[in-house]
Design an enzyme around this catalytic site. Sequence first.
Site, PDB file in Angstrom:
ATOM      1  N   HIS A  71     -46.152  39.630-102.235  1.00 23.71           N
ATOM      2  CA  HIS A  71     -44.830  39.450-102.828  1.00 23.71           C
ATOM      3  C   HIS A  71     -44.689  38.052-103.413  1.00 23.71           C
ATOM      4  O   HIS A  71     -45.322  37.105-102.950  1.00 23.71           O
ATOM      5  CB  HIS A  71     -43.746  39.728-101.782  1.00 23.71           C
ATOM      6  CG  HIS A  71     -43.814  41.111-101.244  1.00 23.71           C
ATOM      7  ND1 HIS A  71     -44.312  41.388 -99.976  1.00 23.71           N
ATOM      8  CD2 HIS A  71     -43.512  42.308-101.804  1.00 23.71           C
ATOM      9  CE1 HIS A  71     -44.279  42.697 -99.777  1.00 23.71           C
ATOM     10  NE2 HIS A  71     -43.805  43.278-100.878  1.00 23.71           N
ATOM     11  N   ASP A 102     -46.691  36.039 -99.197  1.00 20.91           N
ATOM     12  CA  ASP A 102     -47.506  36.665 -98.162  1.00 20.91           C
ATOM     13  C   ASP A 102     -48.822  37.221 -98.703  1.00 20.91           C
ATOM     14  O   ASP A 102     -49.496  37.988 -98.029  1.00 20.91           O
ATOM     15  CB  ASP A 102     -46.721  37.801 -97.493  1.00 20.91           C
ATOM     16  CG  ASP A 102     -46.207  38.828 -98.508  1.00 20.91           C
ATOM     17  OD1 ASP A 102     -46.588  38.730 -99.696  1.00 20.91           O
ATOM     18  OD2 ASP A 102     -45.436  39.720 -98.115  1.00 20.91           O
ATOM     19  N   SER A 142     -40.604  49.233-106.547  1.00 21.77           N
ATOM     20  CA  SER A 142     -40.898  49.129-105.122  1.00 21.77           C
ATOM     21  C   SER A 142     -40.475  47.753-104.604  1.00 21.77           C
ATOM     22  O   SER A 142     -39.498  47.172-105.080  1.00 21.77           O
ATOM     23  CB  SER A 142     -42.391  49.409-104.885  1.00 21.77           C
ATOM     24  OG  SER A 142     -43.195  48.551-105.689  1.00 21.77           O
TER      25      SER A 142
END
Length: 256
Positions: free
Chosen positions: A190, A187, A14
């Site tokens: 990530h 963030d 992902s």
Amino acid sequence: MVGPSRPLFVLFGSSIVQYSFSNGGWGAILTDIYARKADIIMRGYIGWNTRRAIQVLDKIFPKDASVQPSLIIVYFGGNDSIGPYPSGLGPHVPLPEYKENLRKIADHLKNLSENTRVIFLSCPPLNEEKLLQSTSPALSEIVRTNATCRLYSEACIQVCEEMNLKVIDLWTAFQQRDDWIDTCFTDGLHFSSEGSKIVVEQILKVLKEADWNPSLHWKFMPTEFAENSSYDLVAADGISTLNPSEWTFHREIQWD
């Protein structure tokens, strides 16, 4: 396809994979480490869960391909672990199904060829406070917690141990660093360059310790076009040359 052919490494997952070439990411670091040794390609899809991964396995990794990957590094779980919505929409996958989906992914990849190696990455922890601050106003509330990330991390590890697969426990690896919560994310979710360095360190550790023949650790892999040449850089004596093909001094970190 450009030649000569090199071993092929595929990063599959992902957004942790899709963003792995950004911000000093772990994919970019691996590409530098494996320069002239292996081709590293990224197949990352932001927002995807294991259900979507299963839908495309045959397209991304066709069993009849003339060249199969030497190594596949897989990460899915962060989106599967997101809390469910009453509507049934969204990426949430219940834990039992997540485990079964991982088994299906692992079975497919293991059977691509007898020389295809697979490493799974488990769910890392989150900086929950920072993640809440950075959530896009275009999205509905996304429920991500360290409590659920831990459960999905443990599930990934359990499946890999049952299937005799290599797995990296990112949940534990990140928290070995005292300041992980403030330094390892861009963030809250990530990876920053510091977080990516942890991932690379763990991947190289697995590759160095794995009893695989041939070895996929960069130090034990041949370097392309590494032979001496009269066209190499001229040494200080002016009469001999220096072969720079194995030089690594440009790296801020001398990876083991």
